[in-house]
Design a protein around this motif. Sequence first.
Motif, short mmCIF file in Angstrom:
data_model
loop_
_atom_site.label_atom_id
_atom_site.label_comp_id
_atom_site.label_asym_id
_atom_site.label_seq_id
_atom_site.Cartn_x
_atom_site.Cartn_y
_atom_site.Cartn_z
N ILE A 36 -23.27 -14.04 5.39
CA ILE A 36 -22.32 -12.97 5.66
C ILE A 36 -22.42 -12.53 7.12
O ILE A 36 -23.52 -12.32 7.65
CB ILE A 36 -22.58 -11.76 4.75
N THR A 37 -21.26 -12.40 7.75
CA THR A 37 -21.19 -11.85 9.10
C THR A 37 -19.88 -11.10 9.25
O THR A 37 -19.19 -10.81 8.27
CB THR A 37 -21.36 -12.95 10.16
N CYS A 38 -19.52 -10.77 10.48
CA CYS A 38 -18.33 -9.96 10.74
C CYS A 38 -17.15 -10.84 11.12
O CYS A 38 -17.31 -11.94 11.62
CB CYS A 38 -18.59 -8.97 11.85
N GLY A 39 -15.95 -10.33 10.91
CA GLY A 39 -14.75 -11.09 11.28
C GLY A 39 -13.52 -10.33 10.83
O GLY A 39 -13.54 -9.11 10.68
N GLY A 40 -12.44 -11.06 10.61
CA GLY A 40 -11.23 -10.44 10.11
C GLY A 40 -10.48 -9.62 11.13
O GLY A 40 -9.77 -8.67 10.79
N GLY A 41 -10.62 -9.97 12.41
CA GLY A 41 -9.94 -9.21 13.46
C GLY A 41 -10.85 -8.16 14.06
O GLY A 41 -11.94 -7.87 13.55
N TYR A 42 -10.38 -7.57 15.16
CA TYR A 42 -11.23 -6.63 15.92
C TYR A 42 -10.36 -5.61 16.64
O TYR A 42 -9.29 -5.94 17.16
CB TYR A 42 -12.06 -7.42 16.93
N THR A 43 -10.80 -4.36 16.66
CA THR A 43 -10.19 -3.35 17.52
C THR A 43 -11.30 -2.59 18.23
O THR A 43 -12.42 -2.45 17.71
CB THR A 43 -9.32 -2.35 16.73
N LYS A 44 -11.01 -2.07 19.41
CA LYS A 44 -12.01 -1.30 20.16
C LYS A 44 -12.39 -0.03 19.43
O LYS A 44 -13.50 0.48 19.55
CB LYS A 44 -11.47 -1.00 21.56
N ALA A 45 -11.45 0.52 18.65
CA ALA A 45 -11.70 1.78 17.97
C ALA A 45 -12.64 1.63 16.78
O ALA A 45 -13.46 2.51 16.52
CB ALA A 45 -10.38 2.38 17.50
N THR A 46 -12.55 0.51 16.08
CA THR A 46 -13.31 0.37 14.83
C THR A 46 -14.30 -0.78 14.83
O THR A 46 -15.13 -0.87 13.93
CB THR A 46 -12.35 0.15 13.65
N GLY A 47 -14.24 -1.66 15.83
CA GLY A 47 -15.07 -2.86 15.78
C GLY A 47 -14.40 -3.91 14.90
O GLY A 47 -13.17 -3.93 14.76
N TYR A 48 -15.20 -4.76 14.28
CA TYR A 48 -14.64 -5.80 13.43
C TYR A 48 -14.06 -5.18 12.16
O TYR A 48 -14.59 -4.21 11.62
CB TYR A 48 -15.70 -6.85 13.08
N LEU A 49 -12.98 -5.77 11.68
CA LEU A 49 -12.24 -5.19 10.58
C LEU A 49 -12.68 -5.69 9.21
O LEU A 49 -12.24 -5.17 8.19
CB LEU A 49 -10.74 -5.49 10.75
N GLY A 50 -13.55 -6.70 9.18
CA GLY A 50 -13.94 -7.24 7.88
C GLY A 50 -15.19 -8.08 7.95
O GLY A 50 -15.99 -7.97 8.89
N ASN A 51 -15.34 -8.92 6.95
CA ASN A 51 -16.50 -9.80 6.84
C ASN A 51 -16.08 -11.23 6.55
O ASN A 51 -15.11 -11.48 5.82
CB ASN A 51 -17.42 -9.36 5.70
N VAL A 52 -16.80 -12.16 7.12
CA VAL A 52 -16.70 -13.57 6.77
C VAL A 52 -17.83 -13.89 5.80
O VAL A 52 -18.98 -13.53 6.05
CB VAL A 52 -16.82 -14.47 8.03
N VAL A 53 -17.51 -14.53 4.69
CA VAL A 53 -18.51 -14.88 3.69
C VAL A 53 -18.45 -16.38 3.40
O VAL A 53 -17.39 -16.91 3.08
CB VAL A 53 -18.29 -14.11 2.37
N VAL A 54 -19.60 -17.03 3.55
CA VAL A 54 -19.73 -18.44 3.19
C VAL A 54 -20.38 -18.53 1.82
O VAL A 54 -21.43 -17.94 1.58
CB VAL A 54 -20.59 -19.19 4.22
N TYR A 55 -19.75 -19.28 0.91
CA TYR A 55 -20.27 -19.51 -0.43
C TYR A 55 -20.84 -20.92 -0.49
O TYR A 55 -20.15 -21.88 -0.11
CB TYR A 55 -19.18 -19.40 -1.49
N ALA A 56 -22.07 -21.08 -0.99
CA ALA A 56 -22.66 -22.41 -1.09
C ALA A 56 -23.57 -22.48 -2.31
O ALA A 56 -24.00 -21.46 -2.85
CB ALA A 56 -23.46 -22.73 0.18
N HIS A 57 -23.87 -23.70 -2.75
CA HIS A 57 -24.78 -23.88 -3.89
C HIS A 57 -25.78 -24.98 -3.58
O HIS A 57 -25.54 -25.87 -2.75
CB HIS A 57 -23.99 -24.20 -5.17
#
Length: 216
Positions: free
Chosen positions: A190-211
Motif C-alpha cells: 500500500i502506498t499513495c496515489g490517485g491524484g494530488y493537490t497542494k491543499a490535500t496531498g495525495y487523494l487516495g491509495n494504490v494497493v497491490v494484491y498478491a498471493h
Amino acid sequence: MRTRPVQFPAALLAIGAALCGGVWMMTDGSRTSAPPQPSAADAFHSTARPGTPSPSASPTGIIPLTYSVPVRLRIPTIGVDAPVTGEKVGASGQLNVPPADNRNLVGWYQDGPAPGTAGNAIVLGHVDTKKGPAVFYGLGTLHKGYTVNIVRADRSTAVFTIDAIEVYAKNNFPSDRVYGPTARPELRLITCGGGYTKATGYLGNVVVYAHLTGRG
C-alpha cells in the motif's frame, strides 16, 4: 507458528493520512509530475475479488510457510530492495508508518500475519519524502503476474505473484476488500496515489494484491 485468524483494527483505515501527505511535492511547489498510476487493465475484473487468482497467476494450493518475521522486500522489476521494519498501532489510534526521512524502508503490520503464512500480510511504504521519490514511487508501474519477494528471518524467501493493482479514493477506501481475512497466504502493498493537490496531498491509495506462489 501462528494459525488463528487475525482481526485487523479499525485504526488501519486511517493509514492514508499518515502516509500520503505528498511531502516531496509540497516541499517544492515547482514540481508538477506525479507518481505513475496503475493501468485499468491491471485492476480486478468486475466479477473478481481478492482471494481469486488471476488467469496469469501461478496455481494455488501451495502450503503456507511457518511464521517468520520479514526482513527485506525485493521487487526486481522496479528496482526495489528495501529493509522491513515492524509497525504497530500507535497512541493516536493510527497505524504507525515508516519514518518519512528514510526513502528506502517499508513497514509491516507486525500484529497481523507474517508474509508467507496463512492470511493477509500488510506492507506499506512512502511514495515520496522531502528528499524525493521513495521506495514505493514506482508501484503503479507493476503488472499482473509480476513477482514480489520477501526475505524472512529464517532465511527463506516468500515469493508472491501479483493478482491485481487498484487505486482507491481516500473517502471510498474498501477496508474489507483490502484488509479482510484470507484463507491462503496473501500480501498487500500500500502506498499513495490517485491524484494530488497542494491543499490535500495525495487523494487516495494504490494497493497491490498478491498471493504466495513459491519459496526460495
